[in-house]
Design an enzyme around this catalytic site. Structure first.
Site, PDB file in Angstrom:
ATOM      1  N   TYR A 482       0.845  -1.207   0.000  1.00 17.34           N
ATOM      2  CA  TYR A 482       0.000   0.000   0.000  1.00 17.34           C
ATOM      3  C   TYR A 482       0.877   1.252   0.000  1.00 17.34           C
ATOM      4  O   TYR A 482       0.936   1.969  -0.971  1.00 17.34           O
ATOM      5  CB  TYR A 482      -0.949  -0.023   1.204  1.00 17.34           C
ATOM      6  CG  TYR A 482      -1.979   1.081   1.161  1.00 17.34           C
ATOM      7  CD1 TYR A 482      -3.113   0.951   0.377  1.00 17.34           C
ATOM      8  CD2 TYR A 482      -1.813   2.258   1.891  1.00 17.34           C
ATOM      9  CE1 TYR A 482      -4.058   1.969   0.314  1.00 17.34           C
ATOM     10  CE2 TYR A 482      -2.756   3.278   1.837  1.00 17.34           C
ATOM     11  CZ  TYR A 482      -3.871   3.131   1.049  1.00 17.34           C
ATOM     12  OH  TYR A 482      -4.795   4.138   0.986  1.00 17.34           O
ATOM     13  N   SER A 562      -6.529   0.536  -4.292  1.00 18.49           N
ATOM     14  CA  SER A 562      -6.650   1.979  -4.074  1.00 18.49           C
ATOM     15  C   SER A 562      -5.289   2.645  -4.285  1.00 18.49           C
ATOM     16  O   SER A 562      -4.746   2.591  -5.386  1.00 18.49           O
ATOM     17  CB  SER A 562      -7.227   2.241  -2.687  1.00 18.49           C
ATOM     18  OG  SER A 562      -7.636   3.565  -2.543  1.00 18.49           O
ATOM     19  N   ASP A 645     -18.005   2.910  -7.526  1.00 11.20           N
ATOM     20  CA  ASP A 645     -16.896   3.426  -6.713  1.00 11.20           C
ATOM     21  C   ASP A 645     -16.884   4.945  -6.829  1.00 11.20           C
ATOM     22  O   ASP A 645     -16.468   5.494  -7.848  1.00 11.20           O
ATOM     23  CB  ASP A 645     -15.561   2.841  -7.184  1.00 11.20           C
ATOM     24  CG  ASP A 645     -14.412   3.172  -6.232  1.00 11.20           C
ATOM     25  OD1 ASP A 645     -14.593   4.070  -5.381  1.00 11.20           O
ATOM     26  OD2 ASP A 645     -13.350   2.547  -6.345  1.00 11.20           O
ATOM     27  N   HIS A 680     -15.867   1.034  -3.544  1.00 15.92           N
ATOM     28  CA  HIS A 680     -14.426   0.984  -3.305  1.00 15.92           C
ATOM     29  C   HIS A 680     -14.023  -0.234  -2.479  1.00 15.92           C
ATOM     30  O   HIS A 680     -12.847  -0.563  -2.405  1.00 15.92           O
ATOM     31  CB  HIS A 680     -13.992   2.270  -2.600  1.00 15.92           C
ATOM     32  CG  HIS A 680     -12.538   2.554  -2.706  1.00 15.92           C
ATOM     33  ND1 HIS A 680     -11.899   2.719  -3.918  1.00 15.92           N
ATOM     34  CD2 HIS A 680     -11.581   2.700  -1.755  1.00 15.92           C
ATOM     35  CE1 HIS A 680     -10.615   2.958  -3.702  1.00 15.92           C
ATOM     36  NE2 HIS A 680     -10.398   2.943  -2.407  1.00 15.92           N
TER      37      HIS A 680
END
Length: 712
Positions: A482, A562, A645, A680
């Protein structure tokens, strides 16, 4: 003859090469995507954007909807050819089928908690009258929609436990609707609040009303794309229409501010925490609710530091903050003072302080030590009162409670240990398992290691490496990352990841810079002009997995969601040779236009502003959509997104996938999977999760040589 383990690895790699060659010899006929001649000139550079029309809302543009339909058809046709898909789906359904409980909240002698029996699309909210009382169902979201995509989001009982305020999420959108339930009778009240987003829920002291945050109603057709500006805090009195709600706080002169409200346990104060972006830099505004018409009083000025309320006793407020403490500390502010000032209670330590709550008459403080949770009990004077001995290497979450009541609950999980609920008494320090799930596997069959490797600039970066004890060296590996927004990647359980490991795969999570694993400085080292450090850390993690023999060349897959989707898109452009397959999910792929949609403007704190020249050149340098390298040999890629999303709008993934398919980047498949009635990630029903991971594991497993569950 080589040793048996090495021989098996060599044979598997040979088989993989044959499979890849066979698949690569049959190129995919992608749908034709219309190109336009749109070119923007930004700071002297011409930026082509041939697929800008794919930014249009899929619900309102028939051409975009048709493009999605054709792309999904091609993707599904390809996935149908993967022989492992059916076996993976069957095994995932088995692994998902176990009872899952949420952390209880206690109000007025009642215990509220969620439960999923296994394969329910949404968890059910239950309540017990007393610890030993019989549990009964309060809310079952599974009947709220035909496809299971309408979810119970946040929920909060009133102080006496008689009323329940809850928010409803539909189709994965960030928009919420608020409703109120009578806990005793189960009757739904008439109260309804719309256009709520990014809001806390806070009852007043006597349960006669509540506070919430909302945005103005967007113009027709712009629900899922319009920028979120001018958030306001309102008070709603039970039994009245939303139109009668009283405005508590707004900042029309600063429309970019967000406001989250919370109330003290005694109902005396409302505290509004304001921020502008994703950075934890807050202003605090206090309201004395004893006044008939409370006026705002600025408690902390300037968007400079992190402030998180741990609890209060009368006018003494306890906060977790990074004021003069990059690894955070606990301070007390007496709000009754003429000039309130923070007084240190618990000083900064060697590990990052990530949580603090006031329970009973003590503070529970959580630290992150090398991305693992550690919890310590403190007196309100700041004196240590002993460690809370967590069961293993993993993540503890919860620890909520009330002043004067020593009872608290927390959940503990790790990569191979599903969430177990524990009950803890802060006065006696007694801890006991409250709810322990029954499992269809043995956690002892799995090995959790923490490795440290060197990144490009010599920085040591930690990485969790998880696998079955019987997994051989050189196995297919899935590297997840991430690296942003001060978010820490800590151990946690997923039946999907367990399925990957059961098939013989390694799962690795790299704790990249940009996250919060080591506090403010670790975050600072991976944002703005230092974002390349995040990509370097991820690339170095992949190289370590191969050089150490944990995995092997041609057997490594990359995955991220993301901001992690951006990460995967960027590193695949920079090092396509490193990966056999990749899955960027719901990613921010156009770094030059992300500020134009919904929540995108918040991300300037981490990414910079594409309308500022210095930031533009940094963003242009790594934007996944703008840096696809024609002529390079790319891994197999499965992009995933969802049509609802409204956090990272799907146009990011649409444009990126179209650009991949148009580029000369080799014969491997470059596909996109677009989920319907999903957003999302939050609120996604179990059926959709199982189908999504079935497709991901079939795709990534095929290109890394991972056998199907029935081929082990």
């Amino acid at each position: 003859m080589p040793p048996h383990g090495l021989r098996s690895t060599l044979l598997a790699c040979l088989a993989l090469g044959l499979a890849v060659s066979a698949a690569a010899s049959d190129p995919i006929a992608y749908p034709e995507t219309r190109r336009t001649d749109i070119v923007d000139t930004r700071f002297g550079e011409a930026i082509a954007d041939a697929y800008r029309w794919l930014e249009n809302d899929v619900r309102g543009d028939p051409e975009v909807a048709e493009w999605v339909r054709r792309e999904n058809a091609v993707t599904n046709s390809y996935l149908d050819t993967l022989a492992s898909r059916a076996a993976i789906r069957t095994r995932l359904r088995t692994l998902w089928n176990y009872e899952r409980y949420g952390v209880p909240r206690k109000r007025g002698g009642r215990y509220f908690y969620t439960c999923n029996s296994g394969l329910q699309n949404q968890s059910v909210l239950l309540v017990r009258d007393g610890l030993d009382g019989k549990e009964r169902e309060l809310l079952d979201p599974n009947g709220w929609s035909r496809d299971g995509a309408t979810a119970l989001d946040e929920w909060r009982p009133s102080n006496d436990g008689d009323l329940l305020l809850y928010s409803i999420q539909d189709g994965g959108s960030d928009w919420r609707t608020l409703r109120v339930l009578d806990v005793r009778t189960g009757k739904l009240l008439d109260d309804r609040i719309d256009w709520v987003k990014f809001s806390a829920l806070a009852w007043d002291g006597d349960g006669r009303g509540f506070f919430y945050s909302r945005f103005p109603e967007p113009r027709r057709g712009a629900d899922y794309q319009a920028l979120n500006l001018n958030q306001q805090v309102y008070y709603h009195r039970i039994g009245t229409p939303q139109s009668a709600d009283r405005l508590l706080y707004a900042t029309p002169g600063r429309p970019r501010l967000n406001h989250r409200v919370e109330t003290t346990q005694d109902g005396r104060y409302a505290l509004v925490t304001s921020s502008e972006g994703t950075d934890e830099r807050f202003e605090l505004t206090l309201f004395d609710l004893a006044d008939a018409d409370p006026e705002p009083r600025r408690l902390v000025r300037g968007l400079t530091n992190q402030w998180a309320l741990a609890g209060s006793i009368g006018s003494r407020f306890y906060f977790r903050t990074n004021l003069e403490a990059p690894r955070q500390r606990v301070v007390m502010i007496d709000v009754a003072a003429r000039k309130p000032k923070p007084v240190e209670v618990i000083p900064q330590g060697l590990d990052d302080l990530v949580g603090a709550t006031l329970v009973g008459n003590r503070l529970i403080v959580a630290y992150l030590g090398d991305a693992k949770t550690e919890a310590v009990l403190y007196e309100l004077t700041g004196q240590p009162a002993g460690a809370i001995n967590l069961p293993d290497i993993g993540t503890g979450a919860g620890f909520g409670g009330r002043v004067g009541d020593p009872e608290t609950f927390f959940a503990f999980s790790s990569f191979a240990t599903p969430s177990t609920i524990y009950r803890f008494n802060t006065a006696t320090r007694k801890m006991e398992a409250f709810i322990k799930p029954k499992l269809a596997f043995d956690p002892d069959d799995y090995l959790v290691d923490q490795k440290f490797y060197r990144s490009k600039d010599g920085t040591e970066v930690p990485m969790f490496v998880v696998r079955r004890r019987t997994t051989q060296p050189g196995a297919p590996a899935l590297l997840y990352g991430y690296g942003g927004f001060n978010i820490s990647m800590t151990p946690g359980f997923s039946p999907a990841i367990l399925g990957w490991m059961e098939m013989g795969g390694v799962y690795a999570v790299a704790n990249l810079r940009g996250g919060g694993e080591y506090g403010k400085l670790w975050h600072e080292a991976g944002r703005l002009e230092r974002k390349q450090n995040v990509f370097d850390d991820f690339i170095a993690a992949g190289e370590y997995l191969i050089s150490s023999g944990i995995s092997a060349k041609g057997r490594l897959a990359a995955m991220g969601r993301s901001n992690g989707g951006l990460l995967v898109g960027a590193v695949v452009n920079q090092r396509p040779d490193l990966f056999a397959a990749a899955s960027p999910a719901v990613g921010v792929m156009d770094m030059l236009r992300f500020t134009r949609f919904t929540a995108g403007r918040y991300w300037i704190d981490d990414y910079g502003d594409p309308d500022r020249e210095a930031d533009f050149h940094v963003l242009r340098g790594y934007s996944p959509y703008h840096n696809i390298r024609s002529g390079a040999d790319y891994p197999a890629i499965l992009v995933t997104t969802a049509d609802t999303d409204d956090r990272v709008v799907p146009g990011h993934s649409f444009k990126y996938a179209a650009a991949l398919q148009a580029a000369d980047i080799g014969p491997r498949p470059h596909l996109i999977r677009v989920e319907t009635r999903a957003g999302h990630g939050s609120g996604k029903p179990t059926d959709k999760l199982i189908e999504e991971y079935t497709d991901l594991w079939a795709f990534l497993g095929h290109w890394t040589g991972l056998p199907a569950p029935d081929k082990q």
